[in-house]
Write an enzyme that holds these catalytic residues in place. Structure first.
Site, PDB file in Angstrom:
ATOM      1  N   GLU A 144     -13.560 -62.089  44.419  1.00 13.47           N
ATOM      2  CA  GLU A 144     -14.437 -61.686  45.525  1.00 13.47           C
ATOM      3  C   GLU A 144     -13.830 -61.983  46.899  1.00 13.47           C
ATOM      4  O   GLU A 144     -14.309 -62.862  47.632  1.00 13.47           O
ATOM      5  CB  GLU A 144     -15.786 -62.390  45.409  1.00 13.47           C
ATOM      6  CG  GLU A 144     -16.580 -61.952  44.194  1.00 13.47           C
ATOM      7  CD  GLU A 144     -17.972 -62.567  44.139  1.00 13.47           C
ATOM      8  OE1 GLU A 144     -18.233 -63.529  44.878  1.00 13.47           O
ATOM      9  OE2 GLU A 144     -18.789 -62.075  43.350  1.00 13.47           O
ATOM     10  N   GLU A 297     -19.262 -59.148  36.769  1.00  8.61           N
ATOM     11  CA  GLU A 297     -20.213 -60.258  36.663  1.00  8.61           C
ATOM     12  C   GLU A 297     -21.602 -59.650  36.769  1.00  8.61           C
ATOM     13  O   GLU A 297     -21.932 -59.056  37.793  1.00  8.61           O
ATOM     14  CB  GLU A 297     -20.010 -61.268  37.807  1.00  8.61           C
ATOM     15  CG  GLU A 297     -18.652 -61.931  37.804  1.00  8.61           C
ATOM     16  CD  GLU A 297     -18.473 -62.963  38.926  1.00  8.61           C
ATOM     17  OE1 GLU A 297     -19.460 -63.310  39.598  1.00  8.61           O
ATOM     18  OE2 GLU A 297     -17.331 -63.407  39.123  1.00  8.61           O
TER      19      GLU A 297
HETATM   20  C1  GAL Z   1     -19.906 -64.923  42.170  1.00 14.12           C
HETATM   21  C2  GAL Z   1     -18.529 -65.521  41.955  1.00 14.12           C
HETATM   22  C3  GAL Z   1     -18.499 -66.406  40.735  1.00 14.12           C
HETATM   23  C4  GAL Z   1     -19.654 -67.334  40.758  1.00 14.12           C
HETATM   24  C5  GAL Z   1     -20.897 -66.528  40.834  1.00 14.12           C
HETATM   25  C6  GAL Z   1     -22.112 -67.388  40.749  1.00 14.12           C
HETATM   26  O1  GAL Z   1     -20.071 -64.468  43.461  1.00 14.12           O
HETATM   27  O2  GAL Z   1     -17.586 -64.502  41.758  1.00 14.12           O
HETATM   28  O3  GAL Z   1     -17.296 -67.126  40.705  1.00 14.12           O
HETATM   29  O4  GAL Z   1     -19.525 -68.162  41.866  1.00 14.12           O
HETATM   30  O5  GAL Z   1     -20.919 -65.813  42.022  1.00 14.12           O
HETATM   31  O6  GAL Z   1     -23.271 -66.649  40.875  1.00 14.12           O
END
Ligand code: GAL
Length: 669
Positions: A144, A297
Site C-alpha cells: 500500500e 486483502e
Molecule cells: C492494510 C494493510 C495491512 C494491514 C491491514 C489491516 O491496509 O495493507 O498490512 O495493516 O490494513 O487492516
C-alpha cells in the site's frame, strides 16, 4: 490455475507446529492461494547479506502439498532494524523537519539511494530463490504505497533535477509558474526548496509540481523493484495492493508497469458503509488498467473492532461477490488468523486469536463451494460500461490545494465530491461506470462521459473531448471545467475557455455560496423530460447562453432567473454544462433522461441498497444482483429471462434477495 481464492498468511507469526493444521484448514475452506512474506525482511535477512529462506521454503512446501500456491510480497514496507541503525538517513523527514519513527513500517524515503540499493538486493535474493518455484505465481511489490512526501536532502536535490528536466530553463519555470508574484523568481536551481506546510500562502503551480514529484518518486521506487523481478522472470505476475479512492498517488502511473492491480477492500472502514463510494473504489481499481484486478486483502473480521466492526453473517460472502461482480478475478482475505502481538493485535482475520474455525470460516468455505460452480461462466468475461467519468490525479491535487484556501467553494473537504455526485446518481440507477484518464485514453466508445470539475485543461484533453462530442458523444461537465492550464494557472480567456464553443456558453460571473447557503435550480421540461427543483451548493456560475439551450435556471440566489445549466448540440453530439455543485438528485434526473432516450441502459431496475452489475464475454452475460441491506429485496426482471447459476432455475418475473443475499444470473438471449 482455477479462480484464485485464498488468504493473507503470516506463518512467521506462529509456531511451526501449527503450520500443517493451518494448511489443512485452508485446503478444507477451498483456498488455493496465499500471500506470504510482505513484512518479513528482518526474518529473511536478519543481518546484512545473510539470507534465511529455509522457513519460507518450508511454509511454501507445506502449503503446496495441500494445493495452495503463493504470491510473495517484497518485504520493503518494513525496513529491518539493522538498516535503520546503520543508515538512519533512510528514514523520511516530514515538512516540519521531523524524522519518521524507527520501529515501525512505511517510514522510509523513496529517494534514498542506500534504501533503494538494499531494497533491490533483498528483492533480487528472493527472486533468485523463487523464480523457478512452480508454487510461486506472482509478486506483490511493497505494501500500500502512500504518497508521503519526504524533505530530506536527497529529495530536495531530486526535486530540483525533476523541475530542471521538465522546464529546461529557469526563465521558463519563472514564467510558466507565475513566480513574479511576491518576487519569487529564481536565478539558480539551488534556490528552489519544496513547499512546506502550510501551503496556502505559496505558489499553486509549485505546490502542484511538488505533489507530482512526490507521486513520481514512489512510482519510480516501485519501478526499481519491478525491473529487478523482470530481469529474472517473466512467468510470475507483478502487482501492488492499491487502496481504492486513495488519492495522494497517481494510480494510473503506479499501475502502468504492473501486470494487474490489486485492491485492499475494507468495506466497513469508518463504519459508514456508504455504498456508492465502496462500489466506486472497485470501478477505479478496474479502470486503472481496464482489466480484471485482484482483491489482495478483503476484510474478514473486525478491524480495530470500533473502526471497522465485525462483518455480519452473509457480509463476507456479499463483498466477495461484489468484488467479482465489479471485475475482480482473484479474492484474498485479510488475514488468516488474528495476530496475538504487534500493532495490529485487534485487526481480526478469518480465525480469531485462538485459531478455532467458527462462523466466518464457515462462510468463506461455503462461498468457495459456490464459486466453483460459478467461475467457469466468468472465464474471459469483463465489465464493459457504457458510461465513463474522467479521473485525473493532477486535477484532484489542484482541487485539494484550493479546498483550504477557498474554504467554502467546495464541500465535504473532499475533492472527490463532484465525482461522487455524478457517480452516486449512476450507481443508484445500476449504470456501470469506467474511470478514464483523458490525457491518454480515447473516450469515443462510451455513450456518455461525465467530466466532474476538470479544472486543469490542456490541448490533449481538449482535443479528446471536443472530438468525442463532434462524433456523437454526450459530455456532461461541472463547475470550473477548463478554468486552469496544466501548470495550475488560471486561463486568460473567458470561461469555460477552450471548450466554450463545445458547450455553447460563456460564464459571465461566479460566486461562492458560503456555509449552508443553497441555490435552487429548476430544470426545464424541454430536454429533460422531468421538471424538478434541485439544490446547488458552494458555488454558482451565471451562464450566458450563446448557442446552447438552458437546461436549468436559478430559482433563488443572486443569479435568480439566470441560466444555471445548459445543453448544446455540437457536431453529432451533445455537451451539457452545470454551473453549480448540484446535488445528486439532479444527476439522477439526467441519468433517467439518458436512459429514456435510449442512450444508456441500467443493468437491472433500481432499489435502495440493491446493486446490480454485469460481466460479459463473447457468448454470454452474467448479471450479479446484490442486496446490501438486512431486509429482503425484490426487483422486477422487466421482461428479461435469467438462469440462476446456483439453482439452475429460470428467473423471469422477479429477482428476490434475502438479507445480504446474492444471485448470480445468466442472462438468456
Ligand atoms: C492494510 C494493510 C495491512 C494491514 C491491514 C489491516 O491496509 O495493507 O498490512 O495493516 O490494513 O487492516
Amino acid at each position: 490455475m482455477s479462480f484464485p481464492y485464498g488468504v493473507d498468511y503470516y506463518p512467521e507469526h506462529w509456531p511451526e507446529k501449527r503450520w500443517l493444521k493451518d494448511a489443512e484448514l485452508m485446503n478444507k475452506a477451498g483456498f488455493n492461494i496465499v500471500r506470504l512474506a510482505e513484512f518479513a525482511w528482518s526474518k529473511l535477512e536478519p543481518r546484512r547479506g545473510e539470507y534465511h529462506f529455509d522457513w519460507l521454503d518450508k511454509a511454501i512446501e507445506m502449503l503446496s502439498a495441500k494445493g495452495i500456491k503463493a504470491v510473495l510480497g517484497t518485504p520493503t514496507a518494513a525496513p529491518p532494524p539493522w538498516i535503520v541503525k546503520s543508515h538512519p538517513d533512510v528514514l523520511r523527514i516530514d515538512g516540519y523537519g521531523r524524522r519518521a519513527a524507527e520501529a515501525t513500517r512505511k517510514n522510509y524515503c523513496p529517494n534514498n539511494p542506500v534504501y533503494i540499493e538494499f531494497s533491490k538486493r533483498i528483492v533480487e535474493a528472493m527472486v533468485l530463490q523463487y523464480k523457478s518455484n512452480p508454487n510461486i505465481v506472482g509478486w506483490q511489490i511493497d505494501n500500500e504505497f502512500m504518497g508521503d512526501p519526504c524533505y530530506c536532502n536527497n529529495c530536495i536535490e531530486a526535486y530540483r533535477k525533476w523541475l530542471k528536466a521538465k522546464y529546461g530553463s529557469l526563465e521558463r519555470l519563472n514564467e510558466e509558474c507565475g513566480l513574479i508574484f511576491w518576487g519569487q523568481q529564481y536565478s539558480d536551481w539551488d534556490e528552489i526548496f519544496p513547499p512546506r506546510p502550510p501551503l496556502t500562502m505559496q505558489n499553486p503551480s509549485l505546490n502542484l509540481e511538488w505533489r507530482r514529484f512526490t507521486s513520481d518518486s514512489w512510482v519510480k521506487y516501485q519501478q526499481e523493484q519491478v525491473d529487478v523481478i523482470r530481469k529474472h522472470t517473466s512467468r510470475q505476475f507483478i502487482t501492488h495492493n492499491f487502496m481504492g479512492m486513495y488519492k495522494e498517488l497517481d494510480y494510473f502511473k503506479l499501475a502502468e508497469n504492473l501486470d494487474h492491480v490489486s485492491f485492499d477492500y475494507y468495506p466497513k472502514w469508518g463504519a459508514q458503509m456508504d455504498l456508492a463510494p465502496l462500489a466506486m473504489c472497485h470501478d477505479i481499481m478496474r479502470s486503472l488498467k481496464k482489466r480484471p484486478y485482484w482483491i489482495m486483502e478483503l476484510q474478514s473480521g473486525a478491524v480495530v473492532t470500533s473502526q471497522a466492526p465485525i462483518p455480519l453473517p452473509g457480509q463476507i460472502r456479499l463483498w466477495t461477490y461484489q468484488s467479482i461482480a465489479r471485475g475482480a478475478d482473484g479474492i484474498v482475505y485479510f488475514r488468516w488468523r488474528t495476530c496475538r502481538f504487534g500493532a495490529e493485535e485487534y485487526w481480526h482475520g478469518i480465525l480469531d486469536h485462538d485459531g478455532v474455525p467458527r462462523r466466518r470460516y464457515a462462510e468463506v468455505k461455503k462461498t468457495s463451494e459456490e464459486l466453483r460452480r460459478i467461475t467457469p461462466y466468468l472465464e474471459r468475461s469483463i465489465v464493459k460500461p457504457q458510461v465513463a467519468i474522467t479521473l485525473v490525479y493532477d486535477n484532484i491535487w489542484a482541487w485539494d490545494m484550493e479546498v483550504p484556501r477557498g474554504d467554502k467553494n467546495y464541500y465535504g473537504e473532499s475533492s472527490w465530491g463532484p465525482t461522487l455526485d455524478c457517480y452516486g446518481a449512476l450507481y443508484s440507477r445500476n449504470v456501470m461506470v469506467d474511470f478514464v484518464e483523458p490525457t491518454f485514453e480515447n473516450v469515443e466508445h462510451y455513450k456518455a462521459v461525465f467530466v466532474p470539475s476538470l479544472m486543469l485543461m490542456d490541448k490533449r484533453v481538449e482535443k479528446n473531448l471536443r472530438s468525442y462530442v463532434e462524433k456523437g458523444g454526450i459530455l456532461i461537465a461541472t463547475p470550473r471545467t477548463g478554468a486552469k492550464n496544466w501548470n495550475n494557472v488560471i486561463i486568460e480567456d473567458t470561461l469555460p475557455g477552450c471548450l466554450s464553443d463545445v458547450f455553447g456558453i460563456e460564464i459571465e460571473e461566479y460566486t461562492g455560496l458560503p456555509g449552508s447557503e443553497r441555490v435552487n435550480l429548476e430544470t426545464v421540461g424541454t430536454e429533460l423530460t422531468v421538471q424538478n427543483v434541485h439544490a446547488g451548493r458552494n458555488w454558482a456560475e451565471h451562464l450566458v447562453l450563446k448557442d446552447a439551450n438552458a437546461l436549468a435556471y436559478y430559482q433563488t440566489g443572486s443569479y435568480k432567473s439566470k441560466a444555471c445549466a445548459s445543453m448544446n448540440k455540437f457536431g453529432k453530439g451533445v455537451a451539457v454544462y452545470v454551473g453549480t455543485f448540484a446535488e445528486k438528485s439532479f444527476y439522477e434526473d439526467l441519468v433517467d433522461w439518458l436512459t429514456k432516450k435510449g442512450s444508456i441502459k441500467p443493468v437491472l431496475p433500481c432499489a435502495e441498497g440493491f446493486e446490480a452489475t454485469e460481466r460479459i464475454n463473447s457468448d454470454s452475460s452474467v448479471v450479479f444482483a446484490l442486496n446490501h441491506t438486512q431486509n429482503s429485496i425484490s426487483v422486477k426482471c422487466s421482461g428479461e429471462k435469467f438462469k440462476d447459476l446456483s439453482t439452475g432455475k429460470e428467473v423471469n418475473e422477479r429477482i428476490n434477495l434475502a438479507s445480504f443475499g446474492v444471485k448470480v444470473l445468466l442472462r438468456q438471449k
